[in-house]
Design an enzyme around this catalytic site. Structure first.
Site, PDB file in Angstrom:
ATOM      1  N   GLU A  41      -8.567 -50.221 130.245  1.00 41.26           N
ATOM      2  CA  GLU A  41      -9.160 -51.128 129.258  1.00 41.26           C
ATOM      3  C   GLU A  41      -8.101 -51.468 128.223  1.00 41.26           C
ATOM      4  O   GLU A  41      -7.434 -50.569 127.703  1.00 41.26           O
ATOM      5  CB  GLU A  41     -10.349 -50.495 128.518  1.00 41.26           C
ATOM      6  CG  GLU A  41     -11.604 -50.359 129.343  1.00 41.26           C
ATOM      7  CD  GLU A  41     -12.787 -49.850 128.526  1.00 41.26           C
ATOM      8  OE1 GLU A  41     -12.842 -50.087 127.300  1.00 41.26           O
ATOM      9  OE2 GLU A  41     -13.654 -49.200 129.131  1.00 41.26           O
ATOM     10  N   GLU A  75     -14.684 -42.736 128.828  1.00 42.47           N
ATOM     11  CA  GLU A  75     -14.416 -42.302 127.448  1.00 42.47           C
ATOM     12  C   GLU A  75     -15.103 -40.979 127.107  1.00 42.47           C
ATOM     13  O   GLU A  75     -15.790 -40.838 126.093  1.00 42.47           O
ATOM     14  CB  GLU A  75     -14.801 -43.424 126.475  1.00 42.47           C
ATOM     15  CG  GLU A  75     -13.949 -44.673 126.736  1.00 42.47           C
ATOM     16  CD  GLU A  75     -14.138 -45.815 125.751  1.00 42.47           C
ATOM     17  OE1 GLU A  75     -15.247 -45.981 125.245  1.00 42.47           O
ATOM     18  OE2 GLU A  75     -13.156 -46.531 125.495  1.00 42.47           O
TER      19      GLU A  75
HETATM   20  P1  P53 Z   1     -16.447 -53.240 122.079  1.00 41.73           P
HETATM   21  C1  P53 Z   1     -15.135 -48.110 120.488  1.00 41.73           C
HETATM   22  C2  P53 Z   1     -13.794 -47.906 120.374  1.00 41.73           C
HETATM   23  C3  P53 Z   1     -12.981 -47.947 121.490  1.00 41.73           C
HETATM   24  C4  P53 Z   1     -13.540 -48.193 122.727  1.00 41.73           C
HETATM   25  O1  P53 Z   1     -15.466 -52.184 122.723  1.00 41.73           O
HETATM   26  C5  P53 Z   1     -14.886 -48.385 122.824  1.00 41.73           C
HETATM   27  C6  P53 Z   1     -15.703 -48.341 121.731  1.00 41.73           C
HETATM   28  C7  P53 Z   1     -17.164 -48.553 121.838  1.00 41.73           C
HETATM   29  O2  P53 Z   1     -17.483 -49.721 121.215  1.00 41.73           O
HETATM   30  O3  P53 Z   1     -15.469 -48.551 124.012  1.00 41.73           O
HETATM   31  C8  P53 Z   1     -14.817 -49.154 125.086  1.00 41.73           C
HETATM   32  O4  P53 Z   1     -17.299 -53.757 123.189  1.00 41.73           O
HETATM   33  C9  P53 Z   1     -15.847 -49.116 126.176  1.00 41.73           C
HETATM   34  C10 P53 Z   1     -16.352 -50.462 126.559  1.00 41.73           C
HETATM   35  C11 P53 Z   1     -16.306 -51.390 125.366  1.00 41.73           C
HETATM   36  C12 P53 Z   1     -14.859 -51.576 124.953  1.00 41.73           C
HETATM   37  O5  P53 Z   1     -14.288 -50.337 124.635  1.00 41.73           O
HETATM   38  O6  P53 Z   1     -17.213 -52.504 121.059  1.00 41.73           O
HETATM   39  O7  P53 Z   1     -15.449 -48.392 127.314  1.00 41.73           O
HETATM   40  O8  P53 Z   1     -17.631 -50.285 127.103  1.00 41.73           O
HETATM   41  O9  P53 Z   1     -16.923 -52.619 125.586  1.00 41.73           O
HETATM   42  C13 P53 Z   1     -14.660 -52.521 123.802  1.00 41.73           C
HETATM   43  O10 P53 Z   1     -15.597 -54.324 121.505  1.00 41.73           O
END
Ligand code: P53
Length: 472
Positions: A370, A175
């Site tokens: 993701e 990211e």
């Molecule tokens: P969590 C924010 C928005 C979009 C993706 O997020 C993000 C985040 C950071 O919170 O990060 C990615 O755990 C990231 C992962 C993360 C996942 O999205 O806040 O690459 O590390 O866990 C989901 O629900």
């Protein structure tokens, strides 16, 4: 249905959110190890010094460090073709600026990759997932110092050399485009200014240095093994204009350029896009390019584009609209979409749109690394977990990807985020769960760490076995 025969189905985790063992076998402190737990309403506190009496979710996480065999066996049982994980930089170089790596750290990932291979799973490695050694933050202010490029290269070439026969797929920075927003300063670039103030000029210079670190890694990686496929990784932020007002559309274009296209263009096309000049001028930013930088960006173009996709948001020049928490962007609520309990708006059609948009712009293979639903799961009396809401979310996205492939997009893989429950990056909670595999642990760190299958486990197994056909 038309998923290609060798489509890479799988799941994804990050070291700091899963491994635990934060100070074991010589590992140094990383940025994440300094973050306390929080919630949707309570921001995570960052302690410059780790305190005895505070709880830091990454320190134990779900203890993948000691459970990796069992966990990878379960991924194998689901039929994973690929498993995305990150290497914790501070396991290999505890302070980041040493010349010699920590053998115990290297040995751990050897075992992990061997286990993957044993189960017929291709590892996909993120080299930097918000995990810079904290020493580099304190002593160098992260990537704002060009010396950190060399430290990063020392780390990446060490691991790429070590695992060259075990790992073929690599991502440089997770990211990376979060660095275009103030909160990415520390998280992605390792910058910590006095009073935690954002210094835009410094941040964009550090991002430039990070592009160079990524490009050099691509160049060196291909020398180590010409078969390597090395990609970029962005949090793709898809926006819609809230109204047909042309000003809303223009705003969408400007946000898209700054937040998505800038980093994507540098890493895929190998040069800064035209629209950043005006942005830099308006904000008094003057990026220092060293002599060979331009050339390097061109040489260090990535082989594929990967991204995270959870939700979409609206943009409007009329500021008074209700906000959602989605993508930390403070986007605006879309009346056509439902949101998760954490306010992330669910939009499978937006994934088809985004895949087409990206393929049109870059014409390189794409991978969704993701995607998933963070939700509260309930364990029934008999121990079962009926996560139909998660199955529904994933099914819709599997259909949307299929449609994009039918549209002609070259999509070669999908790793569902948090295939085993892990610590949330945004909130530090355990209760925001993504997994097919449940881990018995709560927000306060209590629990047995026992693993169990959710209903979605068998669902995903069928999806993979049928290559995306049997999605009922
Ligand atoms: P969590 C924010 C928005 C979009 C993706 O997020 C993000 C985040 C950071 O919170 O990060 C990615 O755990 C990231 C992962 C993360 C996942 O999205 O806040 O690459 O590390 O866990 C989901 O629900």
């Amino acid at each position: 249905m038309s998923y290609p025969k060798n489509f890479l189905w799988g799941g994804a985790i990050a070291a700091n959110q899963a491994e635990g063992a934060w100070d074991i076998d010589g590992k140094g402190e990383s940025i994440c190890d300094h973050k306390r737990g929080g919630s949707l309403k309570k921001q995570r506190v960052f302690d410059k010094v780790i305190l005895e009496d505070e709880y830091y979710p990454s320190h134990e996480a779900v203890d993948f460090y000691h459970h990796y065999k069992e966990d990878i066996a379960m991924f194998g049982e689901m039929g994973f073709k690929v498993f995305r994980l990150s290497i914790a930089w501070s396991r290999i170089f505890p302070n980041g600026d040493e010349t010699e790596p920590n053998e115990a750290g290297l040995a751990f990932y050897d075992k992990v990759f061997d286990e993957c291979i044993k189960h017929g799973i291709e590892p996909l490695v993120t080299l930097s997932h918000f995990e810079m050694p904290y020493h580099l933050v304190k002593e160098y202010n992260g990537f704002s110092d060009r010396r950190v490029i060399d430290f990063f290269l020392n780390y990446t070439t060490t691991v790429m050399e070590r695992y060259k026969d075990k790992v073929k797929y690599w991502l440089t920075f997770n990211e990376i485009n979060f660095a275009t927003m103030p909160f990415g300063g520390l998280t992605v670039l390792g910058i910590q200014n006095e009073n935690d103030e954002d210094n835009m000029a410094l941040r964009f210079q550090a991002l430039h240095n990070t592009f160079i670190a990524s490009a050099k890694t691509v160049v060196e990686g291909h020398k180590i093994n010409s078969e390597f496929k090395i990609g970029c990784m962005l949090a793709h932020m898809t926006f819609y204009p809230l109204t047909p007002n042309p000003e809303d559309m223009l705003l969408v274009q400007q946000w898209d350029n700054l937040l998505n296209n800038f980093c994507g263009d540098v890493q895929v096309k190998g040069k800064y896009p035209y629209f950043m000049s005006e942005y830099f001028k308006d904000n008094n930013i003057d990026i220092v390019f060293e002599e060979s930088d331009k050339e390097l960006l061109k040489e260090g173009k990535v082989d594929f584009y990967s991204f995270s996709y959870y939700s979409t948001n609206c943009a409007s020049i009329d500021q008074g609209r209700e906000m959602t928490m989605g993508n930390l962007m403070g986007g605006i609520k879309n009346p056509y979409l439902e949101a998760s309990e954490w306010g992330w708006q669910i939009d499978p059609t937006g994934l088809r749109y985004t895949l087409n948009k990206l393929y049109d712009r870059y014409e390189v293979p794409l991978m969704v690394v993701e995607n998933g639903l963070g939700a509260v799961d309930v364990v029934e009396e008999d121990g079962s977990i009926i996560d139909d809401y998660r199955i529904d979310y994933l099914r819709e996205h599997v259909i949307a990807m299929n449609e994009a492939i039918e549209d002609g997009v070259d999509l070669f893989g999908y790793t569902m985020w948090g295939c085993i429950d892990l610590v949330s990056a945004g909130t530090g909670e355990m209760k925001k769960r993504y997994g097919f595999i449940y881990v018995d642990k709560d927000n306060n760190g209590e629990g047995t760490l026992k693993r169990s299958k959710k209903k979605s486990f068998n669902w995903y197994k069928k999806v993979i076995a049928s290559n995306g056909v049997d999605i009922a």
